[in-house]
Scaffold this motif. Structure first.
Motif, PDB file in Angstrom:
ATOM      1  N   ILE A 148       0.848  -1.188   0.000  1.00  0.00           N
ATOM      2  CA  ILE A 148       0.000   0.000   0.000  1.00  0.00           C
ATOM      3  C   ILE A 148       0.884   1.238   0.000  1.00  0.00           C
ATOM      4  O   ILE A 148       1.802   1.359   0.810  1.00  0.00           O
ATOM      5  CB  ILE A 148      -0.928   0.040   1.230  1.00  0.00           C
ATOM      6  CG1 ILE A 148      -1.934  -1.111   1.186  1.00  0.00           C
ATOM      7  CG2 ILE A 148      -1.663   1.378   1.319  1.00  0.00           C
ATOM      8  CD1 ILE A 148      -2.829  -1.190   2.421  1.00  0.00           C
TER       9      ILE A 148
ATOM     10  N   ALA B 149       0.176   5.246   0.315  1.00  0.00           N
ATOM     11  CA  ALA B 149      -0.928   6.148   0.643  1.00  0.00           C
ATOM     12  C   ALA B 149      -0.434   7.566   0.864  1.00  0.00           C
ATOM     13  O   ALA B 149       0.703   7.785   1.302  1.00  0.00           O
ATOM     14  CB  ALA B 149      -1.662   5.654   1.893  1.00  0.00           C
TER      15      ALA B 149
ATOM     16  N   THR C 117      -3.765   7.995   4.044  1.00  0.00           N
ATOM     17  CA  THR C 117      -3.025   7.440   5.184  1.00  0.00           C
ATOM     18  C   THR C 117      -3.955   7.204   6.375  1.00  0.00           C
ATOM     19  O   THR C 117      -3.710   6.311   7.175  1.00  0.00           O
ATOM     20  CB  THR C 117      -1.879   8.370   5.594  1.00  0.00           C
ATOM     21  OG1 THR C 117      -2.405   9.618   6.089  1.00  0.00           O
ATOM     22  CG2 THR C 117      -0.951   8.662   4.421  1.00  0.00           C
TER      23      THR C 117
ATOM     24  N   THR D 164      -5.756   3.968   5.561  1.00  0.00           N
ATOM     25  CA  THR D 164      -4.826   2.846   5.728  1.00  0.00           C
ATOM     26  C   THR D 164      -4.618   2.532   7.203  1.00  0.00           C
ATOM     27  O   THR D 164      -4.576   1.360   7.604  1.00  0.00           O
ATOM     28  CB  THR D 164      -3.483   3.164   5.061  1.00  0.00           C
ATOM     29  OG1 THR D 164      -3.703   3.462   3.679  1.00  0.00           O
ATOM     30  CG2 THR D 164      -2.529   1.987   5.177  1.00  0.00           C
TER      31      THR D 164
ATOM     32  N   TYR E 243      -7.517   0.739   8.398  1.00  0.00           N
ATOM     33  CA  TYR E 243      -7.461  -0.641   7.905  1.00  0.00           C
ATOM     34  C   TYR E 243      -6.547  -1.500   8.777  1.00  0.00           C
ATOM     35  O   TYR E 243      -6.903  -2.630   9.154  1.00  0.00           O
ATOM     36  CB  TYR E 243      -6.965  -0.660   6.455  1.00  0.00           C
ATOM     37  CG  TYR E 243      -6.611  -2.045   5.966  1.00  0.00           C
ATOM     38  CD1 TYR E 243      -7.584  -2.885   5.435  1.00  0.00           C
ATOM     39  CD2 TYR E 243      -5.306  -2.525   6.081  1.00  0.00           C
ATOM     40  CE1 TYR E 243      -7.263  -4.182   5.026  1.00  0.00           C
ATOM     41  CE2 TYR E 243      -4.984  -3.817   5.677  1.00  0.00           C
ATOM     42  CZ  TYR E 243      -5.961  -4.635   5.152  1.00  0.00           C
ATOM     43  OH  TYR E 243      -5.642  -5.910   4.758  1.00  0.00           O
TER      44      TYR E 243
ATOM     45  N   ILE F 163       3.890  -0.844   3.774  1.00  0.00           N
ATOM     46  CA  ILE F 163       3.056   0.354   3.706  1.00  0.00           C
ATOM     47  C   ILE F 163       3.951   1.575   3.601  1.00  0.00           C
ATOM     48  O   ILE F 163       4.948   1.699   4.322  1.00  0.00           O
ATOM     49  CB  ILE F 163       2.170   0.477   4.964  1.00  0.00           C
ATOM     50  CG1 ILE F 163       1.108  -0.630   4.973  1.00  0.00           C
ATOM     51  CG2 ILE F 163       1.495   1.842   5.039  1.00  0.00           C
ATOM     52  CD1 ILE F 163       0.277  -0.681   6.248  1.00  0.00           C
TER      53      ILE F 163
ATOM     54  N   TYR G 212       3.778   5.874   3.558  1.00  0.00           N
ATOM     55  CA  TYR G 212       2.983   7.072   3.791  1.00  0.00           C
ATOM     56  C   TYR G 212       3.755   8.300   3.304  1.00  0.00           C
ATOM     57  O   TYR G 212       4.956   8.416   3.543  1.00  0.00           O
ATOM     58  CB  TYR G 212       2.720   7.274   5.290  1.00  0.00           C
ATOM     59  CG  TYR G 212       1.657   6.400   5.913  1.00  0.00           C
ATOM     60  CD1 TYR G 212       0.837   5.585   5.146  1.00  0.00           C
ATOM     61  CD2 TYR G 212       1.467   6.401   7.289  1.00  0.00           C
ATOM     62  CE1 TYR G 212      -0.141   4.800   5.736  1.00  0.00           C
ATOM     63  CE2 TYR G 212       0.487   5.617   7.891  1.00  0.00           C
ATOM     64  CZ  TYR G 212      -0.311   4.816   7.108  1.00  0.00           C
ATOM     65  OH  TYR G 212      -1.286   4.039   7.683  1.00  0.00           O
TER      66      TYR G 212
END
Length: 549
Positions: A195, A197, A202, A205, A208, A220, A222
């Motif tokens: 991911i 974001a 963000t 996410t 999530y 991930i 950001y």
């Protein structure tokens, strides 16, 4: 656009590198991953009604080209009527007679006509049929049923997007993201996805991760994160305004540099002249002491639920420090009353507070603890939008470095970190985390070695370098750190040449302005007066040009 001018006037009332030639350009698609990457963007995506008409967005208040459209040319009667509808009650009823109801009513009417179906209802739900475009939905439907790796042999940065109604409760959006992730995993036959974001993405996410963990996630990334709060939303929703003419001037200089918020020569010159008088600073104390409850507090609370404070996503960007104040400011002291008109919306806001905000550090730490890679990029070098008290924060225009980096210690735009502080950090072995411009200490971040900083990159711009970094970290087979990239932890971006280099003491002064607290306080009356005369003459020149048009 015509009605927008009156709203802008009201806002103004309330608001009292030379880089080395050896730098190389890159393409984010040069990175080739066997893991699909899902991009989740922020609130820049337009929303539409059931008929396909674009809904109002705050960005609609600014004519980025500075040129009038055909619709805006011609008869200005609507513009003048709109301005008079707001200004007359403000000046006559409010300032002269201390009667504000007519002003609130007319302002609410003007703004209400702008927002229309863009606002949510008292339960935080959208008008039926509004949301992302049909084109975006079809793209996602296709992507979730087709393996886009294809003949390329790898997954690119733009293969899988998660588009969503960014106005809604992030926990609801997180459920939809989970469904999309499962569909992408199934069609690609991959055990995990990555991911990347930005902005409100963000927040979704983070929600999530709270609900579903990271068992399906390789990594991930950001950038421009609002997940730890964003001053521009947090302080305005909680009514913590401040006015500073120099800060407004700096944002105008930044905006001209970036090519945004261009109101045209006459409006820009008018703003510039008003700032040069020092009247905003002169009135600041009076506004704060005598007019605050009636003007700033009254307007924002009265209009809040006709506009953007109906968005649970914006509430998710409120910091823990501002949260209780924000509830009272918008909903009143009785916000906890189960019979409150907005009880449904408040329930969603409170639920996010308990599930995410109050557990934020633990949620972010759980990403790495759960075995997923992590990267955060904080951008800076620009004046934060000066409608909040943090106008001296080191920021990317919308969020401070402190919040976007999840804990960096920063200076203000006026002074670097104190030498004694830097020396103490060096003695403790943290000297490598001090930025060359001495504005940032990254050692206090949640992830000091997984956090990067880009100067001269604004919140609304995501460079190829940032995209590539997030792509590489989030898809790697191990956790990459600041030592794995050629740019170092602190970087400088040049818009003109589209290059990125490591920050040094020689190339770190990228700001379009000189932040000088003594000058900002307008201590030299002669300079202020001289400057005002110059601005006044230029204003008359632009006024004549305006009437000619």
């Amino acid at each position: 656009m015509k009605k927008i001018i009156s709203v802008l006037l009201t806002v103004l009332m309330i608001l009292p590198l030379a880089l080395p030639a050896s730098a190389q350009k890159i393409n984010p698609e040069e990175s080739k991953s066997q893991i699909p990457v899902i991009r989740i963007l922020g609130d820049g995506e337009p929303m539409y009604d059931a008929e396909g008409n674009r809904l109002f967005h705050i960005r609609s208040m600014f004519n980025e080209s500075g040129e009038e459209t055909e619709e805006e040319k011609g008869d200005n009667a609507e513009l003048y009527a709109s301005v008079i509808n707001v200004l007359m009650p403000f000046l006559i009823d409010g300032l002269l007679n201390d009667e504000w109801d007519a002003y609130y009513e007319n302002l609410q009417k003007e703004i209400g006509e702008l927002t229309g179906d863009a606002k949510l209802d008292c339960n935080g739900n959208p008008v039926e049929g509004t949301g992302i475009s049909e084109t975006r939905q079809k793209f996602m439907d296709y992507a979730s049923t087709h393996n886009k790796k294809g003949s390329k042999g790898y997954y690119g940065l733009y293969d899988y997007h998660f588009w969503y109604d960014w106005r809604l409760d992030p926990l609801e959006s997180a459920d939809k993201l989970h469904t999309y992730i499962q569909a992408v995993k199934k069609v690609t036959k991959c055990n995990k996805v990555a991911i990347n974001a930005s902005c409100i993405g963000t927040i979704v996410t983070t929600a999530y991760v709270k609900k579903y963990g990271v068992s399906d996630i390789q990594g991930i990334g950001y950038t421009g994160s609002l997940a730890n709060g964003a001053e521009i939303l947090s302080e305005s929703i909680s009514g913590k305004f401040d006015t500073n003419s120099a800060a407004i001037n700096r944002i105008l200089m930044d905006s001209a540099y970036l090519g945004i918020f261009n109101f045209g020569d006459f409006i820009n010159t008018t703003i510039d002249m008003v700032l040069a008088t020092g009247v905003i600073d002169f009135l600041e104390k009076d506004i704060r002491d005598n007019l605050y409850n009636k003007l700033v507090y009254g307007v924002t609370s009265a209009l809040a639920l006709s506009t953007f404070y109906t968005y649970p996503s914006y509430w998710a960007a409120v910091s823990a420090e501002d949260y209780e104040d924000a509830l009272v400011h918008v909903f009143g002291e009785n916000y906890a009353d189960p019979d409150h008109e907005y009880a449904g919306l408040i329930k969603k806001i409170e639920n996010y507070n308990v599930e995410v905000r109050q557990q934020f550090p633990e949620i972010i730490k759980s990403i790495s603890a759960g075995g997923a890679n992590f990267a955060a990029i904080a951008k800076y070098g620009f004046q934060i939008l000066p409608i909040c008290k943090s106008y001296d924060a080191v920021s990317d225009q919308f969020v401070s470095v402190k919040r976007a980096s999840f804990g960096a210690t920063t200076s203000t735009i006026y002074e670097p970190l104190e030498e004694s502080y830097i020396l103490s950090r060096q003695q403790l072995g943290f000297g490598k985390y001090i930025s060359p411009d001495k504005q940032i200490d990254a050692s206090t971040c949640i992830y000091p070695d997984y956090t990067w900083f880009v100067k001269n990159s604004s919140h609304s711009e995501y460079t190829d370098y940032e995209k590539k970094l997030l792509y590489d970290v989030s898809t790697a087979d191990r956790q990459l750190t600041v030592e794995d990239f050629p740019w170092s932890q602190f970087m400088v971006y040049d818009y003109d040449t589209d290059t990125m280099v490591a920050m040094t003491e020689e190339n770190c002064n990228t700001e379009q302005w000189q932040a000088d607290e003594e000058v900002d306080n307008q201590s030299n009356f002669f300079k202020v007066l001289t400057n005002f005369i110059k601005k006044l003459l230029n204003w008359f020149k632009q006024l004549f040009s305006f009437f000619q048009k």
